[in-house]
Design a protein around this motif. Structure first.
Motif, short mmCIF file in Angstrom:
data_model
loop_
_atom_site.label_atom_id
_atom_site.label_comp_id
_atom_site.label_asym_id
_atom_site.label_seq_id
_atom_site.Cartn_x
_atom_site.Cartn_y
_atom_site.Cartn_z
N UNK B 20 -10.25 34.82 -125.75
CA UNK B 20 -10.90 36.20 -125.34
C UNK B 20 -10.87 36.28 -123.80
N UNK B 22 -11.62 38.90 -120.56
CA UNK B 22 -13.25 39.91 -119.45
C UNK B 22 -12.79 40.60 -118.40
N UNK B 24 -13.10 43.67 -115.84
CA UNK B 24 -14.01 44.38 -114.65
C UNK B 24 -14.20 45.74 -116.08
N UNK B 48 -21.35 43.02 -121.28
CA UNK B 48 -22.91 42.78 -120.80
C UNK B 48 -22.91 43.26 -119.34
N UNK B 49 -23.03 44.31 -119.08
CA UNK B 49 -22.60 45.41 -118.21
C UNK B 49 -21.93 45.09 -117.08
N UNK B 50 -21.68 44.45 -116.11
CA UNK B 50 -20.43 44.17 -115.67
C UNK B 50 -19.17 43.88 -116.12
N UNK B 51 -18.90 43.46 -116.56
CA UNK B 51 -17.50 43.11 -117.57
C UNK B 51 -18.13 43.34 -119.01
N UNK B 84 -8.73 42.56 -114.95
CA UNK B 84 -9.37 41.44 -115.85
C UNK B 84 -9.68 40.00 -114.77
N UNK B 85 -10.23 39.92 -115.07
CA UNK B 85 -11.61 39.22 -114.22
C UNK B 85 -11.26 37.42 -115.22
N UNK B 86 -11.59 38.02 -116.24
CA UNK B 86 -11.63 35.87 -116.89
C UNK B 86 -10.63 36.08 -118.04
#
Lengths: 518, 106
Positions: B20, B22, B24, B48-51, B84-86
């Motif tokens: 996966x 995630x 931003x 998910x809205x924010x991400x 790239x948040x995660x």
């Protein structure tokens, strides 16, 4: 034309040198008990300083424009439950990040391979950035939230609060253990397993509460954590190249699987379930997805090829997810004068949601909320803490109160070690204590400081009083008819008393890791 | 203590090939999703809205030139890492792409 990244990276690595003016022993102040000589490490991100700062500058530009826009345009009010809860929540982040920065400085000094050092040094700068981001978010909230009391003492509160003790103990444990254990505890458990569910998962909840600045803070932080996760994996697979490290790694994984669950895992569950009004997903759902499916299933399980087995208390951790946030809520709401935010008690709609997400919730926790809602008005001179019989004991390892897995049937225990009696919250923390007892010798705890003192004196001593010197910062509801004062607490005639110790157990219960499935 | 795992641990301790990323949420993330959806027919994208969460079997390869073309500007590794948040899987930064692949097993 610039060199391709892979070639440039090899060239930069080649200019690493050993200084002639200092011996190797003098240079590396600490020795790890892990075998790391001649191992070949990874650095999957291959980040250079110049690109690093360019990237971080862009992140800063994007994030601070959100704060500026929020200040300038008065984008409406976020949910009060969340904004008040963040007085406690956000206060804990800054010192956690700062401690992580200290740890990475230590790692860069203690671990020799240049690829790992490069990653650690940039992570050290990241962590300092995160502490600053969180302090700026505190400042932003102090400037814009209608009741800044609590935000103004946030860092002090994080330093002396009984709830923050869990996070302080967690970070001190990370900081003072073996340097390789520091990497595994911080980068693998706190940053891969738990900061994802916190900073990314909870960012959705922040948006749903209308707190866009907090969501932006969470996400810009986690975009750095993506590199930290890679640092953790790189460290793990590097040390696992030497078979002698396998049992040492297993021991650290066993410890931190439980240790992270009872600290960061607990905080996340509490914030997700009890600081949100506009519901997204439950803490249990979020944890099952992020921690148990993605981390334990998608990351940890891959270590089986190196001979690593699942942690021994995984089933216990999973089972605790049914109660973790709710038991924590009994504590944080029940002990509201010892905190510095206005609590927002659960409504009928909240209770219906809990019953849907956690079947049987009302039969286990309904009694508390019924009692709580009868003790909010200061004119009644009744405080919920008195109804609960006072504060519980605290665990000498993780600093959790002894109310888990449930207040009605907690797993707290006393045991003798080194000729002294000790108190822990669970068999898991007892295992950790007996393997490394000198690590958990305590200085003065809460009851050493406050046993026998009247409640208003304690709250005054902790500094949780508003500027008039009389009104409490903490309140049991968002907007009561009037706010509680120190005089109201005195009318409740409550004295802090050290509770009797939990039952003694004879033998330590050291759990062995179960075998793999191959 | 028995060496056998109980059912709960066994239910978690299973082979997974899912990787996966995630991202931003924003203009960059939308462009990345457009490129990745075109290149990976089985890609699952969750908002998910924010991400935005991107899920795929075995690998996700983000080709920077393709994303740059979608955005109409140069798009390099630091630009990608900014959003790239995660992720879950094993990340690797190459000269012209960032890949996330499943960890090699047994």
């Amino acid at each position: 034309m610039a060199l391709p990244i892979t070639k440039a990276y090899d060239r930069v690595k080649a200019i690493d040198w050993n200084p002639s003016y200092i011996s190797t022993d003098e240079k590396y102040l600490e020795q790890s008990r892990f075998f790391v000589k001649d191992l070949k490490p990874l650095d999957p991100f291959k980040t250079f300083i110049r690109e690093y700062f360019k990237m971080e500058q862009e992140k800063e530009n994007r994030h601070y424009s959100v704060l500026e826009a929020s200040s300038r345009l008065h984008q409406g009010h976020a949910e009060a439950r969340w904004m008040e809860g963040m007085k406690f929540g956000l206060s804990n982040f800054a010192f956690v990040e700062y401690a992580a920065g200290r740890q990475m400085g230590r790692m860069a000094r203690s671990v020799a391979p240049v690829e790992l050092r490069q990653g650690y040094m940039m992570q050290m700068i990241d962590e300092m950035r995160h502490a600053q981001l969180e302090m700026n978010n505190l400042r932003h909230n102090m400037r814009t939230w209608h009741d800044p009391a609590g935000y103004d003492i946030a860092l002090k509160g994080a330093g002396n609060n009984v709830g923050s003790g869990m996070f302080r103990a967690m970070m001190e444990d990370c900081t003072t253990c073996d340097p390789i254990e520091t990497a595994i505890s911080l980068q693998v458990f706190l940053e891969t397993a738990y900061s994802n569910v916190f900073f990314v998962g909870l960012s959705s909840a922040a948006v749903a509460q209308g707190d866009h600045t907090m969501a932006s803070t969470f996400l810009t932080i986690q975009s750095d954590e993506a590199r930290h996760m890679a640092n953790g994996w790189a460290t793990l697979v590097t040390v696992l190249q030497d078979d002698r490290n396998v049992p040492l790694v297993q021991e650290v994984l066993d410890k931190w699987s439980w240790r992270a669950h009872v600290s960061f895992g607990l905080g996340n569950a509490l914030f997700q379930d009890y600081f949100t009004k506009n519901r997204t997903e439950s803490a249990k759902e979020a944890s099952l997805r992020w921690v148990y499916d993605e981390f334990y299933g998608g990351f940890y399980q891959k270590l089986e090829r190196y001979g690593i087995r699942p942690p021994p208390r995984l089933d216990e951790q999973m089972a605790e997810m049914d109660d973790l946030s709710h038991a924590a809520a009994v504590y944080i709401f029940g002990a509201w004068p010892f905190f510095y935010h206005r609590a927002d008690p659960m409504t009928t709609a909240d209770m219906e949601w809990f019953e849907k997400k956690y079947p049987g919730w009302y039969s286990r926790y309904g009694w508390f909320w019924e009692a709580y809602n009868k003790c909010k008005d200061p004119t009644d001179k009744t405080i919920i803490l008195g109804q609960l019989g006072g504060l519980p004991n605290f665990c000498e390892v993780c600093q959790r109160p002894l109310i888990f897995p449930t207040p009605a049937a907690h797993s707290g225990r006393s045991f003798m070690h080194g000729g002294k009696a000790h108190i822990v919250c669970s068999p898991g923390c007892q295992d950790i204590y007996v393997k490394d007892p000198q690590h958990y010798q305590t200085d003065k705890g809460f009851y050493d400081l406050y046993h026998g003192k009247e409640l208003s004196e304690v709250v005054d001593h902790m500094g949780y009083v508003r500027d008039d010197g009389e009104t409490l910062i903490g309140q049991p509801e968002l907007d009561g008819a009037r706010m509680w004062t120190r005089a109201d607490l005195r009318c409740c005639d409550f004295v802090v008393k050290r509770p009797p110790p939990p039952p003694f157990v004879d033998e330590p219960v050291v759990a062995a890791a179960p075998g793999g499935i191959r | 203590m028995s060496d056998a795992m109980n059912d709960v641990t066994r239910s978690i301790w299973k082979e997974s090939h899912k990787v996966t990323a995630k991202l931003i949420n924003g203009a960059d993330a939308e462009a990345i999703v457009a490129v990745m959806t075109a290149a990976n027919p089985d890609l699952v994208v969750k908002d998910f809205g924010s991400y935005l969460a991107l899920e795929n079997e075995r690998e996700l390869v983000f080709r920077l030139a393709d994303i740059g073309e979608e955005l109409g500007r140069k798009f390099e590794v630091p630009d990608f890492l900014t959003v790239l948040a995660s992720y879950s899987g094993q990340v690797d930064v190459q000269d012209d792409a960032v890949s996330i692949t499943e960890f090699a097993s047994g």
